[in-house]
Motif scaffolding. Structure first.
Motif, mmCIF file in Angstrom:
data_model
loop_
_atom_site.group_PDB
_atom_site.id
_atom_site.type_symbol
_atom_site.label_atom_id
_atom_site.label_comp_id
_atom_site.label_asym_id
_atom_site.label_seq_id
_atom_site.Cartn_x
_atom_site.Cartn_y
_atom_site.Cartn_z
ATOM 1 N N HIS A 90 52.914 39.073 29.299
ATOM 2 C CA HIS A 90 52.271 37.920 28.424
ATOM 3 C C HIS A 90 52.931 36.262 28.948
ATOM 4 C CE1 HIS A 90 50.650 40.368 25.449
ATOM 5 N NE2 HIS A 90 51.428 41.032 25.670
ATOM 6 N N ASP A 113 47.555 33.294 34.440
ATOM 7 C CA ASP A 113 48.327 34.388 34.478
ATOM 8 C C ASP A 113 49.356 35.489 35.565
ATOM 9 O OD1 ASP A 113 45.921 35.737 35.658
ATOM 10 O OD2 ASP A 113 44.653 37.184 34.617
ATOM 11 N N HIS A 162 42.983 28.890 33.076
ATOM 12 C CA HIS A 162 44.256 29.753 32.437
ATOM 13 C C HIS A 162 45.319 30.460 34.295
ATOM 14 C CE1 HIS A 162 46.074 32.923 29.651
ATOM 15 N NE2 HIS A 162 45.123 33.896 30.496
ATOM 16 N N GLU A 203 51.584 33.355 31.030
ATOM 17 C CA GLU A 203 50.061 32.825 30.910
ATOM 18 C C GLU A 203 50.711 31.388 30.220
ATOM 19 O OE1 GLU A 203 47.746 35.130 28.731
ATOM 20 O OE2 GLU A 203 48.398 37.083 29.041
#
Length: 210
Positions: free
Chosen positions: A150, A132, A130, A152
């Protein structure tokens, strides 16, 4: 407070291809402060030990029932409940009894520092990569402003969800945008589609809130 919604934009049984595709999307929004985290769910002593050797800096934490250790001092609780680095995993198989699934995590690392090692080690276990702290630019074509909170990208490995609870024989790339729902409809889905198109991808399924 706000939520993000993630849209699938690519799926394949080829993990190397999935990783390169996810990186292409991530690079579109990458900033100097961008970071990466990885997580895996493990269901056997052999797999915990194997990933501990491959990812010695990973944090391994086992299952514990709610209030199982009420009244027990923190430093007297099992190391797999407290959490232990891969390099310090217990050798005694009894330490793992009742502790599965065991989670392995490495959080908030520099981009490029762990992705290759993690995907090489994941095997058939369920996990995710992930990214970000990205930045999605303005999309004037669809009348939407850019965003960072947001922005990501997620690569799901051998699973259909970020909860790592649904196994799959493929890997899925997700693009995240801010959730904005009116009448049950996501107003920023066109933004997700626009972002995917910038790197030659397309939204291939419905979004999911996280």
């Amino acid at each position: 407070m706000s939520d993000d919604v993630a849209y699938p934009v690519f799926r394949t049984p080829d993990l190397a291809l999935a990783l390169s595709t996810a990186r292409r999307l991530m690079e579109f929004g990458r900033r100097p402060c961008s970071q990466v985290s990885v997580a895996a769910q493990l269901s056997s002593v052999a797999e915990v030990r194997r990933l501990g050797e491959r990812l010695p800096g990973g944090r391994f934490e086992g299952y514990a029932r709610y209030d199982e250790f009420d009244g027990v001092p923190w430093d007297e609780q099992p190391v797999l409940v407290i959490g232990v680095d891969g390099a310090d995993l217990p050798a005694d198989p009894a330490a793992y009894e009742g502790r599965f699934p065991v989670a392995c995590e490495l959080r908030s690392l520099p981009v490029g520092s762990i992705e290759d090692a993690f995907t090489a080690a994941i095997g058939r276990n369920r996990g995710e990569v992930h990214w970000d702290e990205l930045y999605w630019p303005d999309a004037p074509e669809v009348g939407l402003h850019g965003e960072s909170k947001h922005a990501e990208v997620t690569l799901l490995c051998n699973t259909l969800t970020r909860d790592l609870d649904e196994p799959a024989d493929e890997h899925i790339v997700l693009v995240h945008v801010r959730s904005a729902r009116v009448g049950g409809r996501q107003l920023r889905e066109p933004y997700a589609r626009w972002l995917a198109e910038q790197v030659g991808l397309t939204v291939i399924g419905p979004g999911r809130l996280w």
